[in-house]
Each structure stands twice: as C-alpha cells, then as structure tokens.
Motif scaffolding. Structure first.
Motif, PDB file in Angstrom:
ATOM      1  N   GLN A   1       0.827  -1.208   0.000  1.00 34.95           N
ATOM      2  CA  GLN A   1       0.000   0.000   0.000  1.00 34.95           C
ATOM      3  C   GLN A   1       0.863   1.262   0.000  1.00 34.95           C
ATOM      4  O   GLN A   1       0.539   2.244  -0.660  1.00 34.95           O
TER       5      GLN A   1
ATOM      6  N   THR B   1       0.519   3.962  -3.001  1.00 38.07           N
ATOM      7  CA  THR B   1      -0.135   5.234  -2.716  1.00 38.07           C
ATOM      8  C   THR B   1       0.808   6.403  -2.438  1.00 38.07           C
ATOM      9  O   THR B   1       0.369   7.544  -2.460  1.00 38.07           O
ATOM     10  N   SER B   2       2.072   6.153  -2.200  1.00 39.84           N
ATOM     11  CA  SER B   2       2.972   7.238  -1.810  1.00 39.84           C
ATOM     12  C   SER B   2       3.715   7.834  -2.995  1.00 39.84           C
ATOM     13  O   SER B   2       3.967   7.157  -3.987  1.00 39.84           O
TER      14      SER B   2
END
Length: 101
Positions: A80, A84-85
């Motif tokens: 994740q 997402t970063s």
C-alpha cells in the motif's frame, strides 16, 4: 542417462542428470557436489528424487526460495505504501524543492 544429458538444453535438468550419472558411476556424493558446484544436500535431494520417481522425479523438483522475512500484514502495508505514496515521501528521490532548474 548419458544420452539424456547430451540432449538436454535446460541447465538445471542437465545438472540433475549429471548428478545421477556420476553417482551411478560410483562417485561419492561429496565429489559429485564439488563437480556440479552445489551442496551435498542438493545432490542428495536430486538422488532422492531419482530414487522415488525415476527420471521424471528430476524434472519435478521445485525451489521454494528463502523464507519470507515480512509477515503478511507487513507485506500488505509495504504494498500500500508503494502504491499510494509519492517517491519523495518515502525517501526514494532527493528533495529537489529548493533547487532551481
């Protein structure tokens, strides 16, 4: 076995055939492992597979790889984070905010 070795294109399978060939010729496992460049444990694994299932057993050896170091929960969190970063947020790119290009 010698004919099969000569015809084999896959290096891993060739190595397994070679192990059995040398072993059946009377060479001890320690010497066989040195010749093929693998551990004695690997040579014994090939021999056991051959004894249990013949030549077909040499083609069905699977490698599991190293044990996982992260738990499933840690793996999911890492996934994740990656998805997402922004790369800069996790330290993968230098901070270029103050530079003039």
């Amino acid at each position: 076995m010698e004919v099969m070795m000569k015809q084999e294109k896959n290096r891993r399978i060739f190595e397994r055939y070679q192990t059995i060939y040398l072993y059946l010729k009377g060479i001890n496992v320690r010497q066989v492992s040195e010749i093929i460049g693998r551990t004695e444990r690997t040579a014994y694994k090939y021999i056991r597979a051959y004894r249990e299932a013949g030549v077909a057993g040499l083609q069905r050896i699977y490698y599991t790889g190293a044990p996982e170091r992260l738990t499933k929960k840690q793996q999911e969190k890492l996934k994740q984070t990656i998805v997402t970063s922004v790369r800069r947020e996790v330290g993968l790119l230098p901070n270029t905010a103050g530079l003039c290009l």
